[in-house]
Motif scaffolding. Structure first.
Motif, mmCIF file in Angstrom:
data_model
loop_
_atom_site.group_PDB
_atom_site.id
_atom_site.type_symbol
_atom_site.label_atom_id
_atom_site.label_comp_id
_atom_site.label_asym_id
_atom_site.label_seq_id
_atom_site.Cartn_x
_atom_site.Cartn_y
_atom_site.Cartn_z
ATOM 1 N N SER A 274 18.435 -5.776 13.134
ATOM 2 C CA SER A 274 18.999 -6.565 11.438
ATOM 3 C C SER A 274 17.421 -6.901 11.151
ATOM 4 C CB SER A 274 20.015 -6.658 11.465
ATOM 5 O OG SER A 274 20.409 -8.406 12.328
ATOM 6 N N ALA A 275 16.747 -7.473 12.059
ATOM 7 C CA ALA A 275 15.457 -7.895 11.494
ATOM 8 C C ALA A 275 14.453 -6.771 11.452
ATOM 9 C CB ALA A 275 15.500 -9.247 11.667
ATOM 10 N N ARG A 276 14.298 -5.973 12.079
ATOM 11 C CA ARG A 276 13.614 -5.082 11.932
ATOM 12 C C ARG A 276 14.032 -4.547 10.072
ATOM 13 N NH1 ARG A 276 14.513 -1.445 17.342
ATOM 14 N NH2 ARG A 276 13.132 -3.325 18.151
ATOM 15 N N MET A 277 14.745 -4.068 9.947
ATOM 16 C CA MET A 277 15.407 -3.418 8.391
ATOM 17 C C MET A 277 15.603 -4.425 7.267
ATOM 18 S SD MET A 277 16.053 -0.466 10.005
ATOM 19 C CE MET A 277 16.579 0.284 11.437
ATOM 20 N N ALA A 278 15.889 -5.731 8.007
ATOM 21 C CA ALA A 278 15.510 -6.685 6.857
ATOM 22 C C ALA A 278 13.847 -6.506 6.437
ATOM 23 C CB ALA A 278 15.442 -8.278 6.955
ATOM 24 N N VAL A 279 12.920 -6.884 7.283
ATOM 25 C CA VAL A 279 11.389 -6.341 7.189
ATOM 26 C C VAL A 279 11.317 -5.490 5.729
ATOM 27 C CG1 VAL A 279 9.699 -6.222 7.944
ATOM 28 C CG2 VAL A 279 11.016 -7.609 9.115
ATOM 29 N N ALA A 280 11.954 -4.396 5.948
ATOM 30 C CA ALA A 280 11.753 -2.943 6.036
ATOM 31 C C ALA A 280 11.853 -3.445 4.628
ATOM 32 C CB ALA A 280 12.436 -1.384 6.105
ATOM 33 N N ILE A 281 12.819 -3.348 4.246
ATOM 34 C CA ILE A 281 14.025 -3.930 2.647
ATOM 35 C C ILE A 281 12.739 -4.278 1.990
ATOM 36 C CG2 ILE A 281 15.474 -4.655 1.178
ATOM 37 C CD1 ILE A 281 16.344 -2.074 2.602
ATOM 38 N N ILE A 282 12.533 -5.477 2.565
ATOM 39 C CA ILE A 282 11.864 -6.202 2.009
ATOM 40 C C ILE A 282 10.056 -5.987 1.868
ATOM 41 C CG2 ILE A 282 9.922 -8.798 2.336
ATOM 42 C CD1 ILE A 282 11.859 -10.055 4.304
ATOM 43 N N ILE A 283 9.686 -4.488 2.587
ATOM 44 C CA ILE A 283 8.246 -4.150 2.122
ATOM 45 C C ILE A 283 8.553 -2.805 0.599
ATOM 46 C CG2 ILE A 283 6.593 -2.753 2.469
ATOM 47 C CD1 ILE A 283 7.164 -3.859 5.950
ATOM 48 N N VAL A 284 9.712 -3.047 0.621
ATOM 49 C CA VAL A 284 10.491 -1.516 0.007
ATOM 50 C C VAL A 284 10.276 -2.313 -1.579
ATOM 51 C CG1 VAL A 284 11.826 -0.357 -1.088
ATOM 52 C CG2 VAL A 284 11.082 0.188 1.677
ATOM 53 N N LEU A 285 11.258 -2.769 -1.473
ATOM 54 C CA LEU A 285 11.765 -3.650 -3.350
ATOM 55 C C LEU A 285 10.580 -4.402 -4.043
ATOM 56 C CD1 LEU A 285 14.502 -6.551 -2.021
ATOM 57 C CD2 LEU A 285 14.565 -4.274 -2.754
ATOM 58 N N PRO A 286 9.110 -4.764 -3.900
ATOM 59 C CA PRO A 286 8.418 -4.266 -4.640
ATOM 60 C C PRO A 286 7.908 -3.369 -5.331
ATOM 61 C CG PRO A 286 7.949 -6.403 -2.413
ATOM 62 C CD PRO A 286 8.909 -4.767 -2.811
ATOM 63 N N VAL A 287 7.643 -2.123 -4.194
ATOM 64 C CA VAL A 287 7.452 -1.641 -4.805
ATOM 65 C C VAL A 287 8.218 -0.675 -5.450
ATOM 66 C CG1 VAL A 287 6.425 1.465 -4.025
ATOM 67 C CG2 VAL A 287 5.569 -0.570 -3.053
ATOM 68 N N ALA A 288 9.717 -0.452 -5.399
ATOM 69 C CA ALA A 288 11.144 -0.257 -6.127
ATOM 70 C C ALA A 288 10.781 -1.085 -7.616
ATOM 71 C CB ALA A 288 12.052 -0.252 -5.250
ATOM 72 N N ALA A 289 10.587 -1.926 -6.995
ATOM 73 C CA ALA A 289 10.907 -3.017 -8.708
ATOM 74 C C ALA A 289 9.917 -2.311 -9.310
ATOM 75 C CB ALA A 289 11.179 -4.539 -8.479
ATOM 76 N N ALA A 290 8.425 -2.287 -8.925
ATOM 77 C CA ALA A 290 7.539 -2.366 -10.028
ATOM 78 C C ALA A 290 6.998 -0.398 -10.380
ATOM 79 C CB ALA A 290 6.079 -2.389 -9.253
ATOM 80 N N TYR A 291 7.750 0.565 -10.607
ATOM 81 C CA TYR A 291 7.618 1.673 -10.351
ATOM 82 C C TYR A 291 7.798 2.034 -11.625
ATOM 83 C CZ TYR A 291 8.083 6.687 -10.609
ATOM 84 O OH TYR A 291 8.119 8.394 -10.205
ATOM 85 N N PRO A 292 9.564 1.415 -12.312
ATOM 86 C CA PRO A 292 9.735 1.689 -13.162
ATOM 87 C C PRO A 292 8.994 0.985 -14.844
ATOM 88 C CG PRO A 292 11.450 1.151 -11.860
ATOM 89 C CD PRO A 292 10.379 1.014 -11.476
ATOM 90 N N PHE A 293 8.085 0.022 -14.323
ATOM 91 C CA PHE A 293 7.069 -0.526 -15.183
ATOM 92 C C PHE A 293 5.587 0.534 -15.620
ATOM 93 C CE2 PHE A 293 9.323 -4.250 -14.105
ATOM 94 C CZ PHE A 293 9.790 -4.569 -15.190
ATOM 95 N N PHE A 294 5.416 1.555 -14.368
ATOM 96 C CA PHE A 294 4.550 2.126 -14.232
ATOM 97 C C PHE A 294 4.746 3.865 -14.473
ATOM 98 C CE2 PHE A 294 2.503 -1.618 -12.757
ATOM 99 C CZ PHE A 294 1.724 -1.428 -12.657
#
Length: 309
Positions: A274-294
């Motif tokens: 679960s820690a591995r996947m939690a780190v993956a989610i932390i990595i994905v969230l900033p890009v997923a949040a920024a993409y709609p603005f661009f």
């Protein structure tokens, strides 16, 4: 049958075919969206599952036993995560800005028809899209000749310029910027540097957003440069940390042993999967949040740079 009736019959037939085609395309795109979305949902589900449930029942789309232990564990390792996050942010911001400046300036130069070395530089840019010197030669140049090993520049410079991005810039400038605009600025006495900074870049926001998004994704998701050039764990990015976790389940425990917890206790209690996947989610969230603005600028810039030749 009258021409009007024939026309209406043909129009009805066309509409039926069009509706069937639209339905088929909708189904295809929904399936493609699910192919992209389901893995993210599974990763999120694993990160929110307890380690015991993962061990006994495996992976599921929905967690069988909700638990935030992985995120609590990551929050406790604040020093390690904050260092990795800082490196990722630094590399992404500096690399994106530097890459935009280098890529757009090179694309603008080879887009000008009156530039004498345009043909030579175009071939120099194009050839690496087909052939490259290989991993050994690039490693030798970056490590031995340039001395980038174990420096943050080893994570920035190798990815700063891409031939594909330069070609997009060249096509955009050549097909979108009128020659008369540049010629009128030259008549007024503006230098090429002033024209580029004061005229070309301000009206090229779609292109800048497109190249910036490409570079941002490339830097934020990169772990390969860290694997090649970084031995100092203080220079690990989030992606390098995740790769280390994927290849060695004890990596986080080794890094966190300085927190005063015994290594054996930490390995026994840490939520590994679960820690591995939690780190993956932390990595994905900033890009997923920024993409709609661009997205608006991204689609516009990519379309102009790719369709018009």
């Amino acid at each position: 049958m009258s021409r009007k009736a024939e026309f209406e019959s043909g129009l009805d037939k066309f509409n039926r075919i069009s509706n069937v085609s639209n339905t088929v395309f909708h189904i295809i795109f929904i399936l493609l969206a699910l192919v992209c979305l389901v893995p993210v949902v599974v990763v999120l589900s694993i990160s929110l599952s307890s380690e015991d449930s993962i061990r006994h029942t495996g992976y599921h789309i929905l967690p069988t036993a909700l638990s935030a232990d992985a995120y609590h564990f990551i929050m406790k390792q604040g020093t390690m995560i904050s260092k990795a996050l800082g490196i990722s942010v630094l590399v992404t911001v500096v690399g994106t800005v530097l890459g935009i400046l280098l890529t757009t300036s090179m694309g603008y130069v080879i887009s000008r028809p009156n530039y004498k070395l345009k043909g030579l530089l175009t071939w120099i840019v194009f050839i690496p899209m087909v052939f490259n010197g290989g991993l050994v030669s690039s490693y030798y140049i970056n490590s031995n000749l340039l001395g980038l090993k174990d420096t943050v520049w080893a994570l920035i410079l190798p990815l700063a310029v891409s031939s594909f991005n330069v070609i997009i810039c060249k096509t955009f400038f050549r097909s979108t910027i009128p020659d008369g605009l540049i010629e009128s600025a030259e008549i007024d006495g503006a230098s090429q540097f002033r024209i580029f900074w004061g005229i070309i870049l301000p009206i090229s926001l779609p292109l800048i957003a497109t190249i910036g998004l490409f570079l941002c994704f490339s830097y934020w998701n990169d772990w390969f440069q860290s694997m090649l050039y970084i031995n100092d764990q203080n220079l690990y990015s989030l992606q390098a940390l995740l790769n280390s976790l994927m290849s060695n389940v004890d990596a986080m425990a080794k890094n966190a042993s300085s927190m005063g917890i015994s290594y054996a206790t930490l390995v026994a209690t840490m939520p590994k999967e679960s820690a591995r996947m939690a780190v993956a989610i932390i990595i994905v969230l900033p890009v997923a949040a920024a993409y709609p603005f661009f997205q608006k600028y991204f689609i516009s810039g990519l379309t102009v740079g790719a369709v018009k030749g």
